[in-house]
Structures are given as C-alpha cells and as structure tokens.
Scaffold this active site. Structure first.
Site, PDB file in Angstrom:
ATOM      1  N   GLY A   1       0.836  -1.197   0.000  1.00  0.00           N
ATOM      2  CA  GLY A   1       0.000   0.000   0.000  1.00  0.00           C
ATOM      3  C   GLY A   1       0.868   1.241   0.000  1.00  0.00           C
ATOM      4  O   GLY A   1       2.039   1.194   0.407  1.00  0.00           O
TER       5      GLY A   1
ATOM      6  N   GLN B   1       2.913  10.072   1.257  1.00  0.00           N
ATOM      7  CA  GLN B   1       4.220   9.412   1.294  1.00  0.00           C
ATOM      8  C   GLN B   1       5.086   9.790   0.102  1.00  0.00           C
ATOM      9  O   GLN B   1       6.292   9.605   0.134  1.00  0.00           O
ATOM     10  CB  GLN B   1       4.054   7.896   1.357  1.00  0.00           C
TER      11      GLN B   1
ATOM     12  N   CYS C   1       6.080   0.068   7.186  1.00  0.00           N
ATOM     13  CA  CYS C   1       5.680   1.220   6.396  1.00  0.00           C
ATOM     14  C   CYS C   1       6.844   1.627   5.498  1.00  0.00           C
ATOM     15  O   CYS C   1       7.991   1.660   5.950  1.00  0.00           O
ATOM     16  CB  CYS C   1       5.292   2.372   7.324  1.00  0.00           C
ATOM     17  N   LEU C   2       6.535   1.947   4.246  1.00  0.00           N
ATOM     18  CA  LEU C   2       7.590   2.357   3.321  1.00  0.00           C
ATOM     19  C   LEU C   2       8.247   3.667   3.761  1.00  0.00           C
ATOM     20  O   LEU C   2       9.383   3.937   3.380  1.00  0.00           O
ATOM     21  CB  LEU C   2       7.032   2.491   1.900  1.00  0.00           C
TER      22      LEU C   2
ATOM     23  N   HIS D   1      -4.383   1.268   7.487  1.00  0.00           N
ATOM     24  CA  HIS D   1      -3.048   1.866   7.610  1.00  0.00           C
ATOM     25  C   HIS D   1      -2.919   3.033   6.626  1.00  0.00           C
ATOM     26  O   HIS D   1      -2.449   4.112   6.982  1.00  0.00           O
ATOM     27  CB  HIS D   1      -2.009   0.765   7.336  1.00  0.00           C
ATOM     28  N   GLU D   2      -3.362   2.806   5.374  1.00  0.00           N
ATOM     29  CA  GLU D   2      -3.226   3.861   4.351  1.00  0.00           C
ATOM     30  C   GLU D   2      -4.168   5.036   4.612  1.00  0.00           C
ATOM     31  O   GLU D   2      -3.790   6.199   4.423  1.00  0.00           O
ATOM     32  CB  GLU D   2      -3.441   3.284   2.945  1.00  0.00           C
TER      33      GLU D   2
ATOM     34  N   HIS E   1      -2.693   7.366   7.021  1.00  0.00           N
ATOM     35  CA  HIS E   1      -1.737   8.305   6.402  1.00  0.00           C
ATOM     36  C   HIS E   1      -2.444   9.581   5.942  1.00  0.00           C
ATOM     37  O   HIS E   1      -1.903  10.679   6.061  1.00  0.00           O
ATOM     38  CB  HIS E   1      -1.046   7.671   5.187  1.00  0.00           C
TER      39      HIS E   1
END
Length: 171
Positions: free
Chosen positions: A45, A50, A92-93, A134-135, A138
């Site tokens: 995701g 991000q 997380c990226l 999670h996304e 963000h």
C-alpha cells in the site's frame, strides 16, 4: 514514474490531506506513479502524502502470489468496522525496516471514488483490512508508530533520523 518516498520524520507525513474534488489527468498520473512506486519498493500500500502529495489518494495490492489486483481509492473512508480485531505486524515504506504489532478492526467496509469518478464500496478482511486502515491513517496524518508506546515510538523515530542523515551523506 517511480517517485521518491518520504521518510519519517517529515512534516508532510503528519498533515491531514485534502479531499479530491474531481478526477483529472494529473490525478490519474499520480495514481499510476504511486502504483509503480509501491510495486518497486516493494509494498502492499502507498498513500499520496508518502510521495509528498497532500491529497486523499491511496493505492494498494495485497496479492502476494497470483495476478496483481491494484486498487486506487480516492477519498476513502471507513463506513463500518467489525468489533473483532486483528493484531498484525505492520511496517511502512516511510519507516523502512521497522515493524510493530498494531491492533485494528479485523474487517472494515470502505467507500471511495474510483478513477472513473464512480462511488465504490467494499468490505475488506485480513491483510486487505489492515492495509486499507493503515493507508487511510496516512491521509489523516497518522503513522502506525502512533499506536505504539512513547518509548518504542521515540526509538524508531531516532533510527529514522539516523537513516536520513546517512542517506543525505551518501547523496
């Protein structure tokens, strides 16, 4: 085009995002770039903040084996959450190589607008449910480490600051 992924702590990762009013060519390009960036990372995701864009756009694909199932969600919002919860080790990226267990609803129903401007609704379970929550976090300026205790959160933040300094030296 693969876009650079912001690393925590970056103030843009803590800002709530603006809703998307309409599907534009720039928005389509952003969505395709985000999918390419997510697959390249690799991740399941990615949220627009991000990659430095403060718009309510997320992409995800939680298929590990088999043909990809990319999803683009504009203005996603959870309209139902199960009382059952799952604990999943999240990463997380924007917080590379750091993982922690986070408790979230096991199932959620999300509504969003797709790239054709049509309203969509789907109930997600398992990894898909964890990922979409999670996304969406963000988009509200929340990171998975915000669910952790202050000591663990500070430790991870210090590691990310060190990583950013090392990357800046090598650039």
């Amino acid at each position: 085009m693969i876009r650079p992924i912001l690393i925590h702590p970056d103030p843009r990762l803590k800002k709530p995002c603006e809703g998307v009013a309409e599907v534009t060519p720039d928005l389509r390009t952003l969505a395709l770039d985000m999918l390419e960036t997510m697959y390249d990372a690799p991740g399941v995701g990615l949220a627009a903040p991000q990659v430095g864009v403060l718009s309510r756009v997320i992409v995800m694909d939680c298929i590990k084996d088999g043909p990809p199932e990319p999803l683009v969600l504009l203005n996603p919002r959870v309209i139902w959450s199960s009382e059952d919860v799952n604990v999943y080790e999240e990463g997380c990226l924007s917080i590379p190589d750091q993982y922690a267990e986070v408790k979230r609803p096991a199932s959620v129903t999300v509504e969003w607008m797709d790239l054709d401007g049509a309203r969509q609704e789907r109930t997600f379970t398992g990894l898909w449910a964890t990922c979409v929550q999670h996304e969406i976090d963000h988009l509200d300026g929340k990171l998975f480490i915000d669910y952790l205790g202050p000591l663990k959160r500070q430790m991870i933040t210090r590691k990310m600051e060190k990583l950013k300094r090392e990357r800046a030296r090598m650039a």
